[in-house]
Design a protein around this motif. Structure first.
Motif, PDB file in Angstrom:
ATOM      1  N   VAL A  83     -31.695  75.930 -70.373  1.00 40.38           N
ATOM      2  CA  VAL A  83     -31.593  77.382 -70.268  1.00 40.38           C
ATOM      3  C   VAL A  83     -31.344  77.789 -68.814  1.00 40.38           C
ATOM      4  O   VAL A  83     -32.163  77.474 -67.939  1.00 40.38           O
ATOM      5  N   VAL A 146     -36.141  83.329 -75.184  1.00 38.33           N
ATOM      6  CA  VAL A 146     -34.880  83.344 -74.439  1.00 38.33           C
ATOM      7  C   VAL A 146     -34.018  84.497 -74.951  1.00 38.33           C
ATOM      8  O   VAL A 146     -33.471  84.418 -76.057  1.00 38.33           O
ATOM      9  N   SER A 149     -29.559  84.539 -76.253  1.00 33.72           N
ATOM     10  CA  SER A 149     -29.470  83.087 -76.429  1.00 33.72           C
ATOM     11  C   SER A 149     -28.088  82.634 -76.885  1.00 33.72           C
ATOM     12  O   SER A 149     -27.800  81.433 -76.910  1.00 33.72           O
ATOM     13  N   PRO A 153     -28.009  79.485 -72.987  1.00 33.30           N
ATOM     14  CA  PRO A 153     -28.386  78.086 -73.174  1.00 33.30           C
ATOM     15  C   PRO A 153     -27.197  77.187 -73.482  1.00 33.30           C
ATOM     16  O   PRO A 153     -26.258  77.575 -74.186  1.00 33.30           O
ATOM     17  N   SER A 169     -30.328  73.870 -65.246  1.00 37.85           N
ATOM     18  CA  SER A 169     -30.937  75.193 -65.378  1.00 37.85           C
ATOM     19  C   SER A 169     -30.854  76.005 -64.091  1.00 37.85           C
ATOM     20  O   SER A 169     -30.880  77.235 -64.130  1.00 37.85           O
TER      21      SER A 169
END
Length: 396
Positions: A83, A146, A149, A153, A169
């Protein structure tokens, strides 16, 4: 669930907090398998970032398994994802031109005034950092929500370990963008201030981009050794007259490009830095910009200055005259992580980039407070700390 929470300067605790829930249809819930302590987290730990509240969950470098999704998420349960620390909506003006860390919509409207008052415009949302950046719960936890999303990600293959991909990340794309902002040319001599995680990845990136010579500047012997292992020349600023050394190493011309990977808490006993330390300690809000001052003075006329190091407040005695009179280019900013993750993942898969050399310690999430303390006070030995939720604690 268990999570690392902030309660004041040098006071972080692993506590039981509420589990995250789906709030919007583009959300996903991630079960965290690996999360890291970032050098930027130490700014929070040291109490120099404003608008952090007691009980906030920290951490912006994390990855894990998708366990729940909203109806508009493009993720599916069971996928392994990394993420990005920058939260981006994917549809605003800035996202459409891949300036993801300038997203107009990821910082909730009710929180935008805080950062707008400081910077003239609201900041984008970031995980686990400050209410200036949305107050989002971070990833140093067993689970995390998150937002957006379907944008951030990146799904990673099972053939790659967490250690190989976790740094997608933040710090790997941050180092890469830092080198890219320096506009590396094949015959360049480039210097990087700071051999922490971002600095080391900036060194690795500058070499990969073809710089003729990369000079790494720090005072921790082990970090300098890691930089030499990447192919950099090194200077210990406590053992050398840095300006003279850099002029000599650049043939008397000056550096073509410089990268400040230190940011607001520079080390050193120079008078400007000692004054900045005193002002920062009493809360005046002055960043310690000694490394940036050095970089601007060391770069040649017409050179490039890249600043991936984090700054958050005001800087005194900024060499604006040198910046202007030398005709320098200055580029900085939070990392547009989503712009780089797919290409960098391919480089990791192809063996072109190794990220694991940096890791010095792996700890259970329950030992996160110890990890922060040691990462802050033992920076020579503790180069990068990975926290593992569910990992058993070893007997003392």
């Amino acid at each position: 669930m268990r999570a690392l929470t902030w309660h004041g300067k040098h006071d972080v605790r692993v506590e039981t907090v509420d589990d995250p829930e789906i709030v919007n249809d583009r959300d996903a819930i991630i079960k965290v398998t690996s999360t890291a302590i970032c050098g930027s987290d130490l700014h929070l730990y040291d109490g120099v970032i404003p608008a952090v509240q007691s009980g906030d969950i920290l951490g912006h470098e994390f990855m894990g398994e998708v366990v729940e999704t909203g109806s508009a998420s493009t993720l599916t349960k069971g996928q392994r994802v990394v993420v990005p620390f920058t939260i981006a909506c994917g549809g605003c003006f800035h996202c459409e031109i891949q300036q993801y860390s300038c997203c107009e919509n990821s910082n909730p409207a009710e929180k935008q005034d805080m950062s707008a008052a400081l910077y003239g415009h609201p900041m984008a949302g970031l995980f686990g950092y400050s209410h200036l950046t949305g107050g989002y719960s971070g990833g140093q936890a067993e689970y995390v929500r998150v937002p957006f999303s379907d944008v951030g990600p990146i799904v990673v293959p099972d053939s790659l370990t967490d250690d190989q991909v976790l740094f997608l990340s933040d710090i790997l794309p941050t180092g890469w963008m830092g080198a890219q902002n320096a506009e590396i040319q094949p015959d360049d001599t480039v210097a990087v201030w700071g051999c922490g995680p971002v600095g080391l990845f900036a060194i690795q990136s500058a070499i990969a981009m073809g710089a003729a010579r990369v000079i790494a500047i720090d005072h921790y012997p082990h970090r300098l050794a890691l930089a030499r292992g990447l192919g950099a020349h090194t200077v210990n600023f406590r053992e050398s007259n840095l300006q003279e050394a850099l002029m000599e190493m650049s043939g008397g011309i000056g550096l073509d490009a410089v990268i400040d990977a230190v940011g607001m808490e520079a080390h050193g006993f120079a008078i400007d830095n000692m004054l900045d330390v005193a002002k920062q300690t009493v809360g005046i809000g002055a960043d310690r910009a000694h490394a940036l001052r050095q970089a601007i003075l060391a770069v040649r006329p017409g050179g490039r200055v890249s600043v991936p190091g984090v700054y958050g407040g005001m800087v005194d005695k900024f060499p604006l005259g040198a910046l202007m009179e030398k005709g320098l280019q200055l580029r900085t900013g939070q990392t547009h992580v989503q712009r780089y993750t797919h290409d960098l993942l391919k480089k990791i898969e192809n063996g072109e980039i190794d990220t694991t050399f940096l890791i010095s310690h792996r700890l259970p999430l329950e030992d996160a407070a110890e990890g922060y303390k040691n990462f802050s006070s033992k920076q020579n030995e503790w180069t990068k700390v990975i926290l593992k939720p569910g990992m058993e604690r070893t007997a003392a």
